[in-house]
Design a protein around this motif. Sequence first.
Motif, short mmCIF file in Angstrom:
data_model
loop_
_atom_site.label_atom_id
_atom_site.label_comp_id
_atom_site.label_asym_id
_atom_site.label_seq_id
_atom_site.Cartn_x
_atom_site.Cartn_y
_atom_site.Cartn_z
N THR A 24 -23.08 72.81 -42.48
CA THR A 24 -23.11 74.02 -42.14
C THR A 24 -23.58 73.95 -40.45
O THR A 24 -24.22 72.88 -39.86
CB THR A 24 -24.18 74.91 -42.89
OG1 THR A 24 -25.45 74.23 -42.45
CG2 THR A 24 -23.73 75.20 -44.19
N HIS A 38 -25.47 76.64 -37.28
CA HIS A 38 -26.34 77.76 -37.19
C HIS A 38 -26.18 77.85 -35.70
O HIS A 38 -26.04 76.86 -34.71
CB HIS A 38 -27.51 77.62 -37.52
CG HIS A 38 -27.58 77.30 -39.12
ND1 HIS A 38 -27.31 78.33 -40.11
CD2 HIS A 38 -27.61 76.18 -39.89
CE1 HIS A 38 -27.53 77.77 -41.26
NE2 HIS A 38 -27.69 76.45 -41.29
N VAL A 68 -31.89 77.78 -35.17
CA VAL A 68 -32.62 76.52 -35.61
C VAL A 68 -33.92 76.32 -34.86
O VAL A 68 -35.08 76.18 -35.56
CB VAL A 68 -31.67 75.42 -35.20
CG1 VAL A 68 -32.38 74.19 -35.76
CG2 VAL A 68 -30.43 75.46 -36.01
N THR A 125 -36.56 78.84 -36.18
CA THR A 125 -37.01 78.31 -37.77
C THR A 125 -37.80 77.21 -37.58
O THR A 125 -38.95 77.05 -38.33
CB THR A 125 -35.73 78.11 -38.44
OG1 THR A 125 -34.89 79.43 -38.48
CG2 THR A 125 -36.06 77.81 -39.95
N ALA A 147 -26.16 71.25 -39.39
CA ALA A 147 -26.86 70.80 -40.31
C ALA A 147 -26.11 69.86 -41.26
O ALA A 147 -24.85 70.11 -41.70
CB ALA A 147 -27.74 71.93 -41.59
N GLU A 194 -37.94 68.93 -42.28
CA GLU A 194 -38.29 70.41 -42.48
C GLU A 194 -39.57 70.97 -42.46
O GLU A 194 -39.76 72.00 -42.00
CB GLU A 194 -37.27 70.62 -43.75
CG GLU A 194 -36.92 72.33 -43.84
CD GLU A 194 -35.70 72.48 -42.72
OE1 GLU A 194 -35.89 73.81 -42.68
OE2 GLU A 194 -35.01 71.80 -42.14
N GLY A 229 -34.96 72.77 -38.42
CA GLY A 229 -34.81 74.23 -38.84
C GLY A 229 -33.50 74.28 -39.58
O GLY A 229 -32.51 74.12 -38.94
N ARG A 230 -33.52 74.86 -40.92
CA ARG A 230 -32.34 75.06 -41.81
C ARG A 230 -31.63 74.04 -41.79
O ARG A 230 -30.42 73.79 -41.81
CB ARG A 230 -31.48 75.92 -41.06
CG ARG A 230 -32.34 77.55 -40.98
CD ARG A 230 -31.43 78.67 -40.60
NE ARG A 230 -32.26 80.17 -40.78
CZ ARG A 230 -31.44 81.11 -40.65
NH1 ARG A 230 -30.29 81.35 -40.77
NH2 ARG A 230 -32.18 82.26 -40.60
N PRO A 232 -23.97 80.76 -40.88
CA PRO A 232 -24.68 79.95 -41.66
C PRO A 232 -23.72 79.18 -42.64
O PRO A 232 -24.17 78.06 -43.03
CB PRO A 232 -25.79 80.63 -42.64
CG PRO A 232 -25.32 81.89 -42.47
CD PRO A 232 -24.51 82.07 -40.98
#
Length: 891
Positions: free
Chosen positions: A276, A278, A283, A286, A436, A520, A526-527, A554
Amino acid sequence: MSTEENPAAAPRSLAEALRGRDDVSLAALLRSRPDLITPVPTDLTQLATRAGTRASVVRALEHLDRFTLQTAQALAVAPDPAAYDELLGLLAGDDGDPAVAAALPHALGVLREQALVWGPDDRLRLVRTARELLSPSPQHPSPTGLGPTVREATAGMSPGRIQEIVATAGLPSTHDPVSAVAALTGLFNDPERMSALLDQAPSESVEVLERLVWGPPYGQVTAEPAARLRWLLDRGLLLPTAPGTVVLPREVALRLRAGRAHRTTEPVPPPVEAATAHRPQVVDATAAGQAYTALATVEELLKDWHEGGPAVLRAGGLSVRDLKRTAVALDVTEPVAAFWVELAYAAGLLASDGEADERYAATPAYDEWLERPAGERWARLATAWLAATRTPGLVGERDAKDRTLSALGPGLDRSAAPEVRHRVLTLLAALPEGAAPAAESVLARLRWERPRGGARRRAAPAGARRAQGQPAEGTRGTAFRAGTGGHGAPGYPADGGRDTGGDGDDLRSRLARWTLAEAEMLGVTGRGALAAHGRALIGAPAPRRPKETEPTGPGDKLPVHHRPAPPPPALSPAEQAAAAAAAGRLLEPLLPEPLDHVLLQADLTAVAPGPLERPLADMLGVLADVESKGGATVYRFTPGSVRRALDAGQSAADLHAFLAARSRTPVPQPLAYLIDDVARRHGHLRVGAASAYVRCDDDAVLNEIMADKRADGLGLRRLAPTVLAARTDPAGLLEGLRAMGFAPAAESAEGDVLIARADARRTPPRTPPEPVPDGPPVPDDTLLAAAIRAVRAGDLAATAPRKPVGGDAAGAAPGELPRTTAADTLATLQAAVLTNDTLWIGYVNAEGAASQRVIAPIRVEGGFVTAYDHTADEVRTYPLHRITGVAELAE
């Protein structure tokens, strides 16, 4: 002239091959295998010997990637020595594989660099120890699944039986078994004749060969084999190795495999897939939120242990009950609580106090840590996590002695953990920013880079595969049982269950799963994507920010599989400190600004709409109890919490002034009444040590206490109208009276009110736990240069050709010190001064250590010789009585 053109120039041993290397190549060897330099070898012969020891070779093989290891495995089943084309054929097969052909030079270069392979391309040799480890045997099947050669399998066979096999295979008889075995080997190596032979085989016989072709190559037969097995045995396609056991010869298996040593050759590393994408800003935000939560969680943990944390187990560590209690206090699962406890310990913020009743508590470094900016505090935690060898994911499992591994206890160190963490983050850094990865693709890449059980990934024959001729209702042919295994949930399970890792004993895969989950929680990612401060933490360059028009959703799939760059060199301690500081500076602006106010409400609660300044948070933590956490923290005021503030030395006026100054809303009347009411009764009773006593100026209050049935367990009796004595201790008396609704205060022996400090317990100064290294450290350039210089100097002294002087020196073997009489030694040294010759001497220093040296004498006088020492590259003076002998170097 190349070695191919001049075979005499080819090295005859590994020592000779190392002697032909330049300093850069030797430095690469010592850097890739640092165990060879501990201690520094005296010469290249000793270096070669050390490079061939079993422990060193096993360690080197375990650090090879999958294709390089496959190359070594192919060399182990190839002829010794092997030509480059033979090796390529074993890896690429008869049909060829362009990817293998492109990757083989690099893999062979790695094996040569690490001194696992030596010799020119037409005479490649695997070091003997590596060949012993990787070559097939009945006890240790080869990772290739190949068996012994025809020559090895027929070593114990009678000559008559060998001639019968040769005749049945259609070959002319020979006069000796050696030529017969050679003829049979030639048949199996000839594709055309081998194909013609197999075309004559019954289909049932071919099926048996197909079952054994990819290994294990061993099978069992009965005393009277079935016809399909007898056909194979008569032609040598199966050869007996022991009573009831047969083996598929290596040459036959390779013909059936189309020349391949491995069923699947993996010359190219599997790519890390970006699952994925973002926006990088999302990121970073988060990850910053997770970083703030990490700081708050560590603070909450150590604040909970301010007055002395849990007791230390006799065997060391935290008990299961205390870990559960800590998990409840932090509102997390037990595995996650173990992670935070271990992180605080690794950062040096938590340790045992060393007292007789040993307990865990915060260290003095914790107070210093609290005063630092938030970015610096996070950087310290992240740096400690990245370098720690302690592995909290193992908490709750059992060690080799079936003992439960506890948090903060022994047995949690895994030396591979720092390298795996750094490698996982490096793979994430190689992805596009905001991407990610798919966890399984990261694990697949790590498995390719370090195959599990690199040097000895072998299983027992598993009750050698059956290939017996039985009736149809019995066991038919060769039976195989494929291994099974499943994948567990990665990371730290939300339900508090243990993570099995799903990979059996593959520790690196489990460490990688834990790394993704811990990164994480810590806010490094992040994510699932690496944040900007996470990149800075490992020293990775900041990538270009994507344009707003690029995929940012996302669920967006990246169109291509991104191939990570090679791992960067490890950072030095100074570089790591600079990287951590840079990461802290990047994170600092993303963290929320602490607030200097709260919102008081009429229901005796206060709402903190964000993080509070430390003095405000500390005071509010004493004056009120935390009711709920989240985006906003809710505090509740109770009689007990107000009494706690009064016990800490505050007065009612102080509390009113504090709330009025720190609240953006007016102080509610119920809260003011609560403070005044508790303060009015606070200290009215005084408790001291008699064992304990209670005194009060108002005897009516004491009468009320005496009349209360709840006071029966305190053992009270009246000593005076205003004094009661108790059998219980002062702390128990305080708790009992408070449970009855009173608000007593403790007093000292002088009658002064004791002020309770919640943060008074600290351990003596403690250092963080030292990581357990994964073998010797990689030497720096300065040490490498000095070591190579010393090795070459020692090699020069050991191998320099010399002329014999006297009877003793003439018999000196290589490596032994020269032996000459004192008169001969003096005469030779004096002559060398006049002729400017270079000599070879033996020398014993004051500690009794003997060495060989090559010197050019400059002056001989007063019982000393001054000379230029070629081995030390400097002018030195040696006492004549310590020189064992001397010899002239040959021209």
